[in-house]
Design an enzyme around this catalytic site. Structure first.
Site, PDB file in Angstrom:
ATOM      1  N   LYS A 188      32.756  42.599  54.507  1.00  0.00           N
ATOM      2  CA  LYS A 188      31.522  41.950  53.441  1.00  0.00           C
ATOM      3  C   LYS A 188      30.356  41.405  54.093  1.00  0.00           C
ATOM      4  CE  LYS A 188      31.482  39.371  49.261  1.00  0.00           C
ATOM      5  NZ  LYS A 188      32.221  38.397  48.173  1.00  0.00           N
ATOM      6  N   SER A 227      32.050  39.535  42.920  1.00  0.00           N
ATOM      7  CA  SER A 227      30.979  39.781  44.199  1.00  0.00           C
ATOM      8  C   SER A 227      31.379  41.049  45.158  1.00  0.00           C
ATOM      9  CB  SER A 227      30.359  38.799  44.694  1.00  0.00           C
ATOM     10  OG  SER A 227      31.195  38.167  45.641  1.00  0.00           O
ATOM     11  N   SER A 258      35.905  36.877  42.788  1.00  0.00           N
ATOM     12  CA  SER A 258      35.213  37.767  43.315  1.00  0.00           C
ATOM     13  C   SER A 258      36.109  38.733  44.413  1.00  0.00           C
ATOM     14  CB  SER A 258      34.203  37.076  44.187  1.00  0.00           C
ATOM     15  OG  SER A 258      33.190  36.705  43.579  1.00  0.00           O
TER      16      SER A 258
END
Length: 495
Positions: free
Chosen positions: A78, A158, A182
């Site tokens: 990420k 997210s 998330s």
């Protein structure tokens, strides 16, 4: 060759150790899959040279008999994790051009375990979002579709790029972070497994901060066994993080027996809300039935302060974000606005932050600054902190009464279309976190497991919440649920 990218971490590990495949083979298969998946916009900084170099090193370690479980496994990282010499933007224009000279603790540990980094993954800007629509890179797209409908769906947020990449077999696993859901919400939307460990289990050092008392890293994988393998490599005490727990890390995979006989599973009545999606409610009931058939005892419990969780979260998280994001001012790194003649330092701060931060980040910074201001600190921020203590106490009382894990839905719906909620009241988007934020406020471990499809053919997930520091027991319960649900569907390839 492309079939190799469809392997689980466990299957790939066994094939690597048996000499049936090399890490270079696996890595090249994933790199090829990434190149053909531009429509998903999952990978935003590709690192093929680094990946192949790490793969060759992993093959040498395996040949020498020095092969940890993750050795040679291609992963996506990420964009919130700082990776040395590789852009780490947190999907924000304000960090454009920032390439760290250091490695986050989590990625360092993954690389020490032999993992291979394929590149950086899309996400909501500074992890603020539930749909991956706030990213400076543009939307990540869910590989799942509603039947024959070609509407692009959100992969959640997210960690949307991580969810899309794992679900589409672009990588064998990915890292995510979870501040209010998330990891778990996008995992549910994409039909994969995602676990947020206990706060303090994974180091936050080198992870771009959103809300420091809530943020926690975790793995996003194709199944529960893979989650156990990757989580073990990510965990551990880090003296550079003052909130990192100095506790031994169990062998999570070894705890996956699937035997949950005698375990007590709580069903919180407050989570059964008015207007609840009928398919979500039916899946929740089915999940409880499956765990009961596996030998668990199902009991109703009360978490009475649940209804205050979202308001408390959306005071605490923006307050911490307001403080954390004050460092992005155009002075030391990242984007700096161009100034006209006669403009000074305050103009530079204002223009840089206006240009660099997207609308959602600006909204949360303003909310956070407001609730921390002198006239409202006690009315909002301190009151939210007290509510947080009450929410944590609710869970402590349930566990003290003998509950081993708590079963809830992971999300209030299946994946929705990109743009469908953008024009709505922002609060409607925030409601996506209704089942997940309590876990962050209480600092507990939570895992999302895919458990079925809705009538449009989209995956739905169930969430299990565990006792603090007992991720092994939680993963074992998730493993039993996974085996009972038998979810094996994959999105039909259209990208």
């Amino acid at each position: 060759m492309s079939e190799l990218a469809k392997l689980t971490v466990a299957a790939a590990r066994d094939a690597l150790r048996a000499g049936d495949v090399t890490s270079v083979d696996l890595t090249e298969a994933c790199l090829g899959a990434i190149e053909t998946a531009g429509a998903l916009n999952a990978f935003v900084h590709k690192t093929p040279e680094i990946a192949l170099e790490q793969a060759r090193a992993a093959d040498a370690r395996i040949a020498a008999g020095d092969a940890p479980a993750l050795c040679g496994i291609p992963m996506g990282i990420k964009d919130l994790f700082c990776t040395k010499g590789v852009p780490s933007q947190a999907a924000s224009r304000i960090l454009e051009g920032f390439t760290p000279e250091y490695e986050s603790t989590v990625t360092s540990q993954l690389f020490e375990a032999g993992a291979v980094m394929l590149g950086k993954l899309n996400m909501d800007e500074f992890a603020m979002g539930s749909s991956n629509e706030t990213s400076c890179y543009g939307n990540a797209v869910n590989p799942w579709r509603r039947g024959n409908d070609t509407t692009a769906l959100t992969p959640g947020g997210s960690s949307g790029g991580s969810a899309a990449a794992v679900a589409a077999d672009l990588c064998l696993a990915a890292t995510g972070t979870d501040t209010g859901g998330s990891i778990r919400q996008p995992a549910a939307f994409a039909g994969i497994t995602g676990i947020k460990p206990t706060y303090g289990r994974c180091s936050r050092w080198g992870v771009v901060a959103f809300a420091s008392s809530l943020d926690q890293a975790g793995p996003m994988t194709k199944d529960v066994r893979d989650a156990a393998i990757v989580l073990q490599a990510m965990c551990g005490h880090d003296p550079k993080d003052s909130t990192s727990a100095d506790l031994p890390v169990p062998d999570f995979e070894a705890l996956l027996t699937g035997d949950i006989r005698g375990k007590v599973i709580g069903i919180p009545r407050e989570y059964r809300m008015d207007g609840m999606n009928d398919e979500i409610a039916a899946l929740w009931d089915e999940g409880a039935r499956m765990l009961a058939e596996a030998g668990a005892k199902i009991t109703d419990i009360s978490l009475p302060h649940t209804k205050y969780a979202l308001p408390a979260y959306y005071v605490i998280a923006p307050a911490e974000a307001s403080s954390n994001l004050a460092r992005y001012d155009g002075v030391r790194y990242g984007h700096r606005a161009a100034l006209s003649r006669g403009e000074g330092i305050n103009d530079m701060y204002e223009k840089t932050r206006a240009e660099g931060f997207g609308a959602e980040v600006q909204r949360r910074v303003m909310v956070g600054t407001y609730v921390l201001s002198a006239g409202f600190y006690d009315a909002y921020y301190n009151r939210a902190r007290k509510v947080r203590t009450l929410i944590k106490r609710d869970f402590e009382e349930a566990f003290a009464a003998g509950v081993d894990a708590i079963l809830t839905p992971a999300t209030p719906s299946a994946a929705f279309g990109l743009g469908e909620m953008q024009e709505a009241d922002p609060v409607q988007m925030y409601l996506n976190d209704v089942f997940t934020v309590t876990v962050n406020l209480a600092g507990l471990p939570g895992v999302s497991v895919p458990a079925g499809l809705d009538r449009q053919g989209l995956p739905l997930g169930l969430q299990l919440i565990g006792r603090p520091w007992e991720e092994g027991d939680l993963l074992n319960t998730a493993y039993a649920l996974e085996r009972a649900a038998g979810f094996s569907q994959k999105p039909a390839q259209w990208w």
